[in-house]
Scaffold this active site. Structure first.
Site, mmCIF file in Angstrom:
data_model
loop_
_atom_site.group_PDB
_atom_site.id
_atom_site.type_symbol
_atom_site.label_atom_id
_atom_site.label_comp_id
_atom_site.label_asym_id
_atom_site.label_seq_id
_atom_site.Cartn_x
_atom_site.Cartn_y
_atom_site.Cartn_z
ATOM 1 N N TYR A 192 0.823 -1.205 0.000
ATOM 2 C CA TYR A 192 0.000 0.000 0.000
ATOM 3 C C TYR A 192 0.854 1.250 0.000
ATOM 4 C CZ TYR A 192 0.835 0.908 5.015
ATOM 5 O OH TYR A 192 1.405 1.204 6.221
ATOM 6 N N LYS A 205 6.480 -2.151 1.790
ATOM 7 C CA LYS A 205 5.319 -1.559 2.489
ATOM 8 C C LYS A 205 4.103 -2.486 2.356
ATOM 9 C CE LYS A 205 3.178 2.974 3.105
ATOM 10 N NZ LYS A 205 3.313 3.041 4.559
ATOM 11 N N GLU A 223 12.011 1.994 14.305
ATOM 12 C CA GLU A 223 11.144 3.087 13.831
ATOM 13 C C GLU A 223 9.875 3.099 14.661
ATOM 14 O OE1 GLU A 223 9.936 2.277 9.734
ATOM 15 O OE2 GLU A 223 9.905 0.131 10.166
ATOM 16 N N LEU A 240 11.086 0.964 7.090
ATOM 17 C CA LEU A 240 10.485 1.464 5.858
ATOM 18 C C LEU A 240 11.260 2.704 5.404
ATOM 19 C CD1 LEU A 240 8.052 0.923 3.948
ATOM 20 C CD2 LEU A 240 7.025 2.926 5.011
HETATM 21 N N1 PMP Z 1 7.714 3.494 8.961
HETATM 22 C C1 PMP Z 1 6.579 2.783 8.984
HETATM 23 C C2 PMP Z 1 6.571 1.463 9.651
HETATM 24 C C3 PMP Z 1 5.415 3.284 8.375
HETATM 25 O O1 PMP Z 1 4.274 2.559 8.398
HETATM 26 C C4 PMP Z 1 5.445 4.568 7.772
HETATM 27 C C5 PMP Z 1 4.213 5.187 7.145
HETATM 28 N N2 PMP Z 1 3.446 4.329 6.413
HETATM 29 C C6 PMP Z 1 6.658 5.278 7.771
HETATM 30 C C7 PMP Z 1 7.767 4.711 8.378
HETATM 31 C C8 PMP Z 1 6.762 6.637 7.138
HETATM 32 O O2 PMP Z 1 6.772 6.557 5.739
HETATM 33 P P1 PMP Z 1 6.242 7.750 4.840
HETATM 34 O O3 PMP Z 1 7.035 8.954 5.224
HETATM 35 O O4 PMP Z 1 6.527 7.329 3.454
HETATM 36 O O5 PMP Z 1 4.793 7.918 5.135
#
Ligand code: PMP
Length: 285
Positions: free
Chosen positions: A32, A149, A181, A205
């Site tokens: 996603y 993701k 994270e 991620l």
């Molecule tokens: N880490 C994780 C585990 C996440 O789920 C997300 C957001 N979906 C992020 C980091 C941040 O990613 P982004 O800046 O692309 O939203």
């Protein structure tokens, strides 16, 4: 009622249908993206599309037929639902070939594509950003490919519930003594003016917001150090914050009950949020 997108059709949300054999439903076999909308325009669409392509490749999932039209579909949903500030959610699963089997269906099976909008008035002027959020630490027990993701969000969801049960807002995950994270965001600390965040690997991620924020920080002559850190170090930091497409830059003011600085958002996090929101608005498409 919202208009949603399912496999080529724009339909009212209560008419949308997905097969019970869909592998996203049965096996979390799906990926996603969440793209934010500011002033009716999409923030960092290209970054999200590139990461989606990478997630699909890493899982040997075919690209959906509408892949090249995703920007237009995002725009049409934003328009149809009158979104000024909010989010567009996009999910691609390996689809269904009409039964349940661990073996992937044939490569000709149409991936399922679902998209919907979420109106979030006040996304840019989020009151939480003025107060900062509290986080707790939890063990990171997720699988080893967090760079993809996927829709396997049960543990992050449980992490948010653990945080809520302790009167906090979110959780930072810890593996081998070091922060990976947040449940749905990347984690940072600030010490002596230096911004410290874990380097990219399969452990986290690769946040689209992270990439932009680190670029803006470097352009503003702030020092960025990509390395691991512990909860103990974070509790002794001057500031902390998280980044994601839905929260931009969100200050963290408490970690496992320890207050950071004077318990209010620090200057680095506040400045980065301001720069990010300004630049995101300017570059939105
Ligand atoms: N880490 C994780 C585990 C996440 O789920 C997300 C957001 N979906 C992020 C980091 C941040 O990613 P982004 O800046 O692309 O939203």
């Amino acid at each position: 009622m919202r208009t949603v997108y399912v496999n080529g059709d724009y339909i009212p949300e209560n008419e949308a249908k997905i097969s019970v054999f869909d592998r996203g439903f049965l096996m979390a076999d799906g990926v996603y993206e969440v793209t934010s909308v500011l002033g009716g325009k999409l923030v960092d669409f290209e970054g999200h599309a590139k990461r989606l392509e990478r997630s699909l490749n890493e899982l040997d999932m075919p690209k959906p037929p509408e892949f090249d039209d995703l920007l237009e579909i995002h725009r049409e949903l934003v328009r149809a639902n009158g979104i000024d500030e909010g989010l567009v959610y996009l999910q691609v699963t390996r689809g269904s070939d009409g039964d349940r089997d661990f073996v992937f269906p044939s490569a000709e099976t149409r991936p399922t594509v679902v998209m919907f909008t979420q109106a979030k008035p006040g996304l840019a002027e989020n009151p939480a950003a003025k107060k900062g959020i509290k986080v707790i630490s939890i063990d990171d027990i997720r699988w080893g490919r967090r760079d993809i993701k996927t829709v396997q969000l049960l543990y992050p969801s449980m992490g948010k519930m653990m945080a809520k049960a302790k009167g906090a807002d979110d959780a930072w995950m810890v593996e081998d003594g070091e922060v990976t994270e947040g449940t749905s965001n990347n984690a940072y600390i600030v010490k002596d003016g230096r911004i410290i965040t874990r380097a990219l690997s399969n452990d986290i991620l690769h946040g689209i917001t992270r990439a932009a924020v680190l670029r803006f920080a470097r352009e503003a002559q702030m020092e960025v150090v990509e390395r691991n850190f512990t909860i103990d170090e974070a509790q002794k930091a001057d500031e902390a914050f998280v980044t994601s497409a839905s929260t931009f830059v969100m200050p963290v003011v408490e970690i496992d009950g320890a207050t950071l600085g004077d318990g209010t958002p620090g200057p680095v996090a506040r400045r980065l949020r301001e720069i990010y929101v300004d630049e995101a608005r300017k570059a939105a498409v």
